[in-house]
Design a protein around this motif. Structure first.
Motif, PDB file in Angstrom:
ATOM      1  N   UNK A  82       0.830  -1.202   0.000  1.00 47.44           N
ATOM      2  CA  UNK A  82       0.000   0.000   0.000  1.00 47.44           C
ATOM      3  C   UNK A  82       0.864   1.251   0.000  1.00 47.44           C
ATOM      4  N   UNK A  83       1.974   1.221   0.700  1.00 46.33           N
ATOM      5  CA  UNK A  83       2.919   2.337   0.675  1.00 46.33           C
ATOM      6  C   UNK A  83       3.345   2.647  -0.760  1.00 46.33           C
ATOM      7  N   UNK A  84       3.806   1.637  -1.465  1.00 47.34           N
ATOM      8  CA  UNK A  84       4.309   1.850  -2.822  1.00 47.34           C
ATOM      9  C   UNK A  84       3.202   2.367  -3.735  1.00 47.34           C
ATOM     10  N   UNK A  85       2.017   1.777  -3.624  1.00 37.97           N
ATOM     11  CA  UNK A  85       0.943   2.197  -4.520  1.00 37.97           C
ATOM     12  C   UNK A  85       0.332   3.542  -4.119  1.00 37.97           C
ATOM     13  N   UNK A  86       0.402   3.897  -2.836  1.00 36.08           N
ATOM     14  CA  UNK A  86      -0.001   5.248  -2.450  1.00 36.08           C
ATOM     15  C   UNK A  86       0.952   6.266  -3.076  1.00 36.08           C
ATOM     16  N   UNK A  87       2.230   5.945  -3.089  1.00 40.58           N
ATOM     17  CA  UNK A  87       3.197   6.818  -3.772  1.00 40.58           C
ATOM     18  C   UNK A  87       2.868   6.883  -5.265  1.00 40.58           C
TER      19      UNK A  87
END
Length: 240
Positions: free
Chosen positions: A124-129
Motif C-alpha cells: 500500500x505504501x508503494x501504490x499510495x506513492x
C-alpha cells in the motif's frame, strides 16, 4: 536499533492516504512507471491484492471480484476493510499461505499471518506513492517506512524472484546503503569474486529504485561501480 514498526497501524494509515486520493484523481491519468496502467488500473489492482491477501491469510481461496465495472472508491474501501478486519481477527502467529513459502518444500514452509501485516502495508505504501505521484501530489511517510520497504525487497521479494526462476542471481554484488542509517543492503546470490556496485542515497530513492519507480540516473543517488551492470540487474526485476 530502530523502533519496531506496527505494520497493522501502518497499513491503515497508508490505506487512508490511498483512499483519500482516489476522489482527487482522474481514472484515466497514466501511471507511466507501471507500464500501460492508468489510475483506474492501479486502484483496481490494489483492491484485488487486498482481497487476495485476506484469503491467503485465512488459507482459503478468494471469491473472484468479477471484471466490473466498479465504483473505484467503493471497491477500494470494501477490500481495504476486508483486509484490515481479516488481519486484526487472526492470530499473527497462525499459519498462512505466504510468498515466503513459494518454491519451498512443503515440509519447510513456515509462513504466518504476520507476514501479511508487513507485506500489505508496504504494498500500500508503494501504490499510495504511485497514485499521489501520478496526480502531482506528494507522499513521504518518512525514512523508517522506506527503509522497511527497501529491506523487504532485498530479503523477501528479490530472493523469491530468484527462487522461482523468474530472474537469475545478480552477476555483480549490488549494495544499497541509505544515508539515513548507513546500513548496507546487499542483494543475495552474486558469485564469489565479482565486482561490486555500491549505491548510496536517501531511503526513499533506494526503495523506489528497488521497486522500479526510478532509475540509477536519479540525481539523489550516487553509483560507484559498473552502472550498466546495475541497470541490467534492476531491469530484470527485483520484484514481481
Amino acid at each position: 536499533m530502530p523502533a519496531p514498526i506496527d505494520h497493522l497501524a501502518a497499513l491503515r494509515a497508508f490505506q487512508d492516504v490511498f483512499a483519500s486520493t482516489i476522489p482527487l484523481a482522474d481514472p484515466a491519468t497514466p501511471v507511466p512507471w507501471c507500464g500501460r496502467w492508468c489510475v483506474h488500473d492501479l486502484v483496481v489492482h490494489l483492491a484485488r491484492v487486498h482481497h487476495w491477501a485476506a484469503a491467503q491469510a485465512r488459507r482459503t481461496r478468494e471469491v473472484p471480484l468479477g471484471r466490473g465495472p466498479f465504483d473505484l472508491a467503493e471497491l477500494y474501501d470494501e477490500c481495504a476493510a476486508e483486509l484490515r478486519g481479516t488481519l486484526a481477527g487472526l492470530d499473527p502467529d497462525a499459519r498462512a499461505w505466504t510468498l515466503l513459502d513459494d518454491g519451498v518444500p512443503r515440509a519447510e514452509q513456515a509462513g504466518t499471518v504476520r507476514f501479511w501485516h508487513r507485506r500489505q502495508a508496504l504494498e500500500t505504501l508503494v501504490h499510495a506513492w504511485d497514485l499521489r505521484t501520478a496526480c502531482g501530489l506528494g507522499f513521504d511517510p518518512g525514512p523508517a517506512a522506506w527503509l522497511d520497504c527497501l529491506d523487504e525487497v532485498v530479503t523477501v521479494m528479490h530472493p523469491r524472484q530468484v527462487r522461482l526462476g523468474r530472474i537469475g542471481p545478480p552477476p555483480v554484488r549490488v549494495v544499497l546503503t541509505a544515508t539515513e542509517d548507513g546500513v548496507a543492503h546487499e542483494l543475495s546470490g552474486a558469485p564469489d569474486g565479482v565486482g561490486t556496485v555500491a549505491v548510496h542515497g536517501p531511503a526513499q530513492s533506494l526503495a523506489l529504485l528497488a521497486w522500479g519507480r526510478t532509475g540509477s540516473a536519479d540525481p539523489a543517488l550516487t553509483v560507484d561501480g559498473d552502472r550498466a551492470a546495475l541497470d541490467a540487474v534492476l531491469s530484470a526485476g527485483l520484484t514481481p
